[in-house]
Design a protein around this motif. Structure first.
Motif, PDB file in Angstrom:
ATOM      1  N   VAL A  99       6.850   3.925  16.694  1.00  0.00           N
ATOM      2  CA  VAL A  99       8.031   3.751  15.844  1.00  0.00           C
ATOM      3  C   VAL A  99       9.137   3.104  16.664  1.00  0.00           C
ATOM      4  N   LEU A 100      10.147   2.585  15.965  1.00  0.00           N
ATOM      5  CA  LEU A 100      11.300   1.979  16.635  1.00  0.00           C
ATOM      6  C   LEU A 100      12.519   2.153  15.737  1.00  0.00           C
ATOM      7  N   PRO A 101      13.634   2.734  16.278  1.00  0.00           N
ATOM      8  CA  PRO A 101      14.855   2.835  15.468  1.00  0.00           C
ATOM      9  C   PRO A 101      15.496   1.457  15.314  1.00  0.00           C
ATOM     10  N   LEU A 102      15.882   1.092  14.092  1.00  0.00           N
ATOM     11  CA  LEU A 102      16.440  -0.241  13.847  1.00  0.00           C
ATOM     12  C   LEU A 102      17.960  -0.215  13.662  1.00  0.00           C
ATOM     13  N   SER A 103      18.434   0.706  12.831  1.00  0.00           N
ATOM     14  CA  SER A 103      19.872   0.757  12.578  1.00  0.00           C
ATOM     15  C   SER A 103      20.236   2.120  12.033  1.00  0.00           C
ATOM     16  N   ARG A 104      21.518   2.434  12.175  1.00  0.00           N
ATOM     17  CA  ARG A 104      22.023   3.700  11.639  1.00  0.00           C
ATOM     18  C   ARG A 104      23.234   3.423  10.770  1.00  0.00           C
ATOM     19  N   VAL A 105      23.213   3.978   9.559  1.00  0.00           N
ATOM     20  CA  VAL A 105      24.365   3.912   8.659  1.00  0.00           C
ATOM     21  C   VAL A 105      24.682   5.338   8.238  1.00  0.00           C
TER      22      VAL A 105
ATOM     23  N   THR B 145      21.955   8.219   8.017  1.00  0.00           N
ATOM     24  CA  THR B 145      20.618   7.681   7.729  1.00  0.00           C
ATOM     25  C   THR B 145      20.178   6.731   8.837  1.00  0.00           C
ATOM     26  N   LEU B 146      18.970   6.953   9.349  1.00  0.00           N
ATOM     27  CA  LEU B 146      18.390   6.109  10.396  1.00  0.00           C
ATOM     28  C   LEU B 146      17.239   5.303   9.805  1.00  0.00           C
ATOM     29  N   THR B 147      17.331   3.985   9.895  1.00  0.00           N
ATOM     30  CA  THR B 147      16.222   3.127   9.457  1.00  0.00           C
ATOM     31  C   THR B 147      15.214   3.050  10.589  1.00  0.00           C
ATOM     32  N   LEU B 148      13.965   3.430  10.279  1.00  0.00           N
ATOM     33  CA  LEU B 148      12.935   3.584  11.300  1.00  0.00           C
ATOM     34  C   LEU B 148      11.746   2.680  10.993  1.00  0.00           C
ATOM     35  N   ALA B 149      11.428   1.780  11.932  1.00  0.00           N
ATOM     36  CA  ALA B 149      10.238   0.931  11.790  1.00  0.00           C
ATOM     37  C   ALA B 149       9.018   1.749  12.164  1.00  0.00           C
ATOM     38  N   MET B 150       8.023   1.807  11.256  1.00  0.00           N
ATOM     39  CA  MET B 150       6.839   2.643  11.473  1.00  0.00           C
ATOM     40  C   MET B 150       5.574   1.856  11.146  1.00  0.00           C
ATOM     41  N   VAL B 151       4.535   2.097  11.937  1.00  0.00           N
ATOM     42  CA  VAL B 151       3.229   1.527  11.619  1.00  0.00           C
ATOM     43  C   VAL B 151       2.611   2.291  10.452  1.00  0.00           C
ATOM     44  N   ASP B 152       2.807   3.605  10.436  1.00  0.00           N
ATOM     45  CA  ASP B 152       2.262   4.459   9.379  1.00  0.00           C
ATOM     46  C   ASP B 152       3.393   5.258   8.735  1.00  0.00           C
ATOM     47  N   PRO B 153       3.995   4.759   7.653  1.00  0.00           N
ATOM     48  CA  PRO B 153       5.130   5.462   7.028  1.00  0.00           C
ATOM     49  C   PRO B 153       4.735   6.778   6.360  1.00  0.00           C
ATOM     50  N   THR B 154       3.420   7.088   6.288  1.00  0.00           N
ATOM     51  CA  THR B 154       2.989   8.362   5.702  1.00  0.00           C
ATOM     52  C   THR B 154       2.890   9.460   6.753  1.00  0.00           C
ATOM     53  N   ASN B 155       3.201   9.137   8.009  1.00  0.00           N
ATOM     54  CA  ASN B 155       3.102  10.129   9.090  1.00  0.00           C
ATOM     55  C   ASN B 155       4.299  11.082   9.011  1.00  0.00           C
ATOM     56  N   VAL B 156       4.136  12.161   8.243  1.00  0.00           N
ATOM     57  CA  VAL B 156       5.245  13.088   8.021  1.00  0.00           C
ATOM     58  C   VAL B 156       5.587  13.852   9.302  1.00  0.00           C
TER      59      VAL B 156
ATOM     60  N   GLN C 200       0.826  -1.210   0.000  1.00  0.00           N
ATOM     61  CA  GLN C 200       0.000   0.000   0.000  1.00  0.00           C
ATOM     62  C   GLN C 200       0.867   1.271   0.000  1.00  0.00           C
ATOM     63  N   TYR C 201       1.932   1.271   0.813  1.00  0.00           N
ATOM     64  CA  TYR C 201       2.764   2.470   0.940  1.00  0.00           C
ATOM     65  C   TYR C 201       3.984   2.459   0.025  1.00  0.00           C
ATOM     66  N   GLY C 202       4.279   1.311  -0.591  1.00  0.00           N
ATOM     67  CA  GLY C 202       5.489   1.208  -1.402  1.00  0.00           C
ATOM     68  C   GLY C 202       6.753   1.276  -0.564  1.00  0.00           C
ATOM     69  N   VAL C 203       6.695   0.730   0.665  1.00  0.00           N
ATOM     70  CA  VAL C 203       7.806   0.762   1.613  1.00  0.00           C
ATOM     71  C   VAL C 203       8.105  -0.673   2.034  1.00  0.00           C
ATOM     72  N   PRO C 204       9.379  -1.068   2.176  1.00  0.00           N
ATOM     73  CA  PRO C 204       9.691  -2.443   2.588  1.00  0.00           C
ATOM     74  C   PRO C 204       9.108  -2.765   3.962  1.00  0.00           C
ATOM     75  N   SER C 205       8.760  -4.027   4.170  1.00  0.00           N
ATOM     76  CA  SER C 205       8.292  -4.466   5.484  1.00  0.00           C
ATOM     77  C   SER C 205       9.389  -5.295   6.145  1.00  0.00           C
ATOM     78  N   VAL C 206       9.408  -5.305   7.490  1.00  0.00           N
ATOM     79  CA  VAL C 206      10.415  -6.085   8.214  1.00  0.00           C
ATOM     80  C   VAL C 206       9.746  -6.858   9.337  1.00  0.00           C
ATOM     81  N   ASN C 207      10.446  -7.905   9.770  1.00  0.00           N
ATOM     82  CA  ASN C 207      10.015  -8.691  10.923  1.00  0.00           C
ATOM     83  C   ASN C 207      10.906  -8.311  12.102  1.00  0.00           C
TER      84      ASN C 207
ATOM     85  N   VAL D  54      10.585   1.855   7.256  1.00  0.00           N
ATOM     86  CA  VAL D  54      10.148   0.512   6.870  1.00  0.00           C
ATOM     87  C   VAL D  54       8.859   0.243   7.641  1.00  0.00           C
ATOM     88  N   VAL D  55       7.991  -0.576   7.103  1.00  0.00           N
ATOM     89  CA  VAL D  55       6.672  -0.759   7.709  1.00  0.00           C
ATOM     90  C   VAL D  55       6.644  -2.012   8.591  1.00  0.00           C
TER      91      VAL D  55
END
Length: 606
Positions: free
Chosen positions: A87-93, A96-107, A56-63, A124-125
Motif C-alpha cells: 500500500v502507499l498513502p497518497l493524500s490526506r483531507v 480521510t486518508l486516500t490509500l493506494a492498494m493492490v487488493d482493496p478487499t484486504n480488510v 472488479q472491486y468497484g474502486v477507482p484506479s490511479v496512476n 484506490v486500486v
C-alpha cells in the motif's frame, strides 16, 4: 482472487487461455500475485491490470506516476507496513486518508492502518508493480544524515569524562560557528573496539562484564554524547533508538514530528543500548521486560552550564530493545499561561475555575498534547505560602518548588487511587492526579472535589463534551459528575510558522471555507507559510502552540448532564454559551498568521 482476475482477462480478450495457463504455472514456481507475474511476463500492461481491478472491486484506479506525495502524508505509514500490505498513502483531507492498494478487499490491512493513523481509509486500486516501484522511490532506506561538530561543548556526568562531542547543525548552526561535516563512517568509531558484537540469543549466556566494557568504549560513549547534546541543539523532545533485522534507526521528535537522523552500524547496537541503560541505572542483564529510568547530565554550552534530565524507557522488540528518551528541559517549560496559546475568553474561564476553592478541573487530549505543561502552569499560578498543593504523577516530569510531588510505583501498590486516599489525610487545598484511569480513582477524585478540595486531573478523550460520557462510562453517577466538575478543557499542539522565513502564501478559498471560514472572510484573510531556513531545519515550522477548547460547566449544562444528554447535545449547548472549539481555536491561529491551514486540519475536526 487470482483465478478470477485471470478469467476476467480471458473473457475480455486481453489474454488467451494458453497465456493464462503459462502465467499460473510461472506463479506456482516463483510466487507472487497473478497480476504482477502477468506484467513481468509482458503479457499485459500495468494499465490493463488496474482497469480490470478497478471494475472488479468497484474502486477507482490511479496512476502513481502522476502523484507527488508529501512527506507528512508518507510518514503516516512506516515503510515496513507499506511493504507488508503493498500500500502507499497518497493524500490526506481532514480525517480521510486516500490509500493506494493492490487488493482493496484486504480488510486486515485497512483495519491496521486505520488503527495506526486514526484516519478513515479511502482505497484506490493500483498494480503491484507500480506500488512496489513507488515504495522504493519514496521510502529512501539508504539515507545517512551527516553530523556536524558541536563547538564549545564539555560534558560533566556522561561517563565521568570531559568530552567535546559532535552533533548535527546542517553545517550552518545558529551559534555562528562554522562546522566540519562528518559522516558516521568518519566519526572515529574505532571498529576494533566494537568488532564482533552479535545479538545474544535468549538461550545464550549473557556476559555482563563484557557488555559493560563494550558500553564504555570511546566510540560508544562519543555516539551517546552526540545524541544527547544534538537532541538539545535541535529542540527535540524525544530520541527513538530502534533496532530492526538488518539495520538500526535513530529518530528525533521535533515539534511533534519524527525525523530520521542516523543509522548507526548494527555492530554498535548492544553496546549503545547497554550504555544508555547503565547511565539510566537500569538492569543491562534484563532484556525480556520493559524498564524505566532517568539520566541526568550537565552540559556547558557557550559558557553556560545546563542541567538536562532524560526519562528513559526500554522495550523488548523482535530484534532487540527499543529505547526512547524523553528530554525534560526546564528551560522549555512554559509556566506563563498567557503565552501558551489560549484565546482571551478561554483563558479567563480557565483562570476563573482554577481559582475556585473546590470542584474539579479536567484537562483532556492525547499523549504529547501539552496537558502536563498546562497543569504545571496552573499549579505555578496557585502556588502560595498559604496553600498546600499535592500531586500524584506517573512519572514526575519536573520538580516544582513548594509543591509536594509523589511518584507512582505500581509494583508496590502506590497507584493514583492509593495516593489520593493518603492525600486526603494530609490536609491539602489543591490535589493534582496525573490521570484518571479507572472507576476507583475517579470516585475518590470526585469525592475530594465535593468535600472542599480543588482537584486537577487529566483524561484521554477527543474533546471536552465527550469527557462527561467517559466519566459516566467509568461508572460515575450523572449527578456526581454534574455537581463536582467545574470545567473541562481539551487541547492539542500544532506547529508554529517559523518567524525567520515566514512569507505570505494565500491558501485556496475553497479550503478556507471547508475548514470553517465564512466566504467573505476567506476572500480577505491572509495566510502564511515558512519557506524553510537554517533556523527551522528547512521545515518552515519552529516551535509549537496550543489549541484550546474550554467548556465551563454552567447550570444549564449541569441540568443536561443530570438527564443524560449526549455529547452532541452538550457540545451544542456549550457552543451556544460561547465555547471556542478546537477547530475555531485553530482558525484564530490561522487568522493571526501563527500557523498554517494544514496544521489545523491535521489536528482538529470540524
Amino acid at each position: 482472487m487470482s483465478a478470477k482476475l485471470g478469467e476476467i482477462l480471458v473473457r475480455e480478450n486481453l489474454l488467451t487461455a494458453q497465456q493464462l495457463r503459462e502465467a499460473l504455472d510461472y506463479q506456482r514456481e516463483h510466487g507472487g500475485r497473478l497480476g504482477f507475474n502477468l506484467v513481468k511476463l509482458g503479457l499485459v500492461s500495468d494499465d490493463m491490470i488496474t482497469a480490470v481491478l478497478s471494475r472488479q472491486y468497484g474502486v477507482p484506479s490511479v496512476n502513481l506516476e502522476l502523484f507527488d506525495i508529501d512527506g507528512p502524508v508518507l510518514r503516516l505509514i512506516p515503510q515496513e507496513v507499506a511493504q507488508k500490505y503493498s500500500v502507499l498513502p497518497l493524500s490526506r483531507v481532514g480525517a480521510t486518508l486516500t490509500l493506494a492498494m493492490v487488493d482493496p478487499t484486504n480488510v486486515f490491512a485497512m483495519d491496521d492502518i486505520k488503527f495506526m493513523t486514526g484516519l478513515n481509509i479511502e482505497p484506490v486500486v493500483v498494480s503491484e508493480a507500480s506500488v512496489q516501484e513507488a515504495i522504493a522511490k519514496y521510502y529512501d532506506t539508504t539515507r545517512e544524515i551527516e553530523l556536524a561538530s558541536i563547538a564549545d561543548l564539555t560534558f560533566d556526568g556522561v561517563g565521568g569524562k570531559n568530552y567535546n562531542g559532535n552533533g548535527h547543525s546542517n553545517g550552518n548552526g545558529s551559534n555562528g560557528h562554522k562546522s566540519d561535516l562528518v559522516t558516521l563512517d568518519t566519526l572515529d568509531l574505532d571498529t576494533e573496539t566494537v568488532e564482533g558484537l552479535e545479538v545474544i540469543d535468549d538461550d545464550e549466556e549473557i556476559d555482563l562484564s563484557s557488555l559493560a566494557r563494550m558500553s564504555e568504549d570511546a566510540p560508544v560513549v562519543r555516539l551517546v554524547n552526540v545524541l544527547l547534546v544534538d537532541s538539545l541543539r535541535r529542540g527535540a523532545s524525544d530520541i527513538h533508538i530502534e533496532p530492526y533485522e538488518k539495520d538500526m534507526r535513530i529518530r528525533f521528535r521535533i515539534d511533534g514530528m519524527l525525523y530520521d537522523v542516523m543509522h548507526p552500524p548494527m555492530r554498535m547496537r548492544d553496546a549503545l543500548i547497554s550504555r544508555l541503560k547503565i547511565m539510566a541505572k537500569l538492569d543491562i542483564s534484563e532484556k525480556r521486560l520493559p524498564q524505566d529510568g532517568r539520566i541526568k547530565i550537565k552540559v556547558k554550552i557557550e559558557g553556560r552550564s545546563r542541567e538536562l534530565d532524560f526519562r528513559v524507557s526500554s522495550l523488548p522488540t523482535l530484534f532487540g530493545e527499543k529505547v526512547v528518551l524523553r528530554l525534560l528541559d526546564k528551560d522549555n517549560l512554559m509556566l506563563d499561561m498567557t503565552k501558551l496559546g489560549f484565546e482571551e475568553e478561554s483563558l479567563v474561564k480557565f483562570q476563573r475555575n482554577i481559582a475556585r476553592p473546590y470542584g474539579m478541573v479536567l484537562v483532556t487530549g492525547p499523549t504529547g498534547s501539552g496537558k502536563t505543561n498546562t497543569l504545571y502552569s496552573a499549579l505555578q499560578s496557585l502556588n502560595r505560602e498559604d496553600t498546600n498543593i499535592m500531586t500524584a504523577e506517573d512519572p514526575v516530569e519536573f520538580n516544582l518548588h513548594g509543591i509536594n510531588q509523589v511518584q507512582m510505583k505500581e509494583q508496590i501498590g502506590l497507584n493514583f487511587a492509593a495516593a489520593l486516599r493518603s492525600f486526603l489525610r494530609q490536609d491539602p487545598n489543591i490535589v493534582l492526579v496525573g490521570e484518571i484511569r479507572d472507576f476507583e480513582t475517579a470516585e475518590i477524585a470526585i469525592k475530594a472535589a465535593l468535600t472542599g478540595h480543588l482537584v486537577l486531573s487529566t483524561l484521554h478523550t477527543n474533546d471536552a463534551p465527550s469527557t462527561i460520557s467517559r466519566l459516566m462510562n467509568m461508572g460515575i453517577e450523572p449527578f456526581l459528575v454534574a455537581t463536582s466538575v467545574n470545567l473541562i478543557q481539551a487541547q492539542r499542539l500544532i506547529r508554529r510558522v517559523c518567524k525567520d522565513c515566514k512569507t505570505e502564501q494565500q491558501a485556496p478559498m475553497e479550503a478556507l471555507i471547508e475548514v470553517g471560514f465564512k466566504p467573505d472572510e476567506a476572500r480577505q484573510v491572509k495566510t502564511f507559510k515558512g519557506r524553510g531556513c537554517q533556523t527551522c531545519n528547512n521545515t518552515g515550522y519552529k516551535g509549537r502552540i496550543g489549541l484550546y477548547e474550554v467548556m465551563e460547566i454552567t447550570d444549564e449544562i449541569r441540568e443536561l448532564i443530570m438527564i443524560g444528554a449526549s455529547s452532541l447535545e452538550l457540545r451544542k449547548k456549550a457552543v451556544d454559551d460561547g465555547m471556542i472549539t478546537l477547530r475555531q481555536s485553530g482558525i484564530h491561529k490561522i487568522r493571526a498568521g501563527v500557523t498554517t491551514l494544514e496544521e489545523v486540519v491535521r489536528e482538529t475536526v470540524a
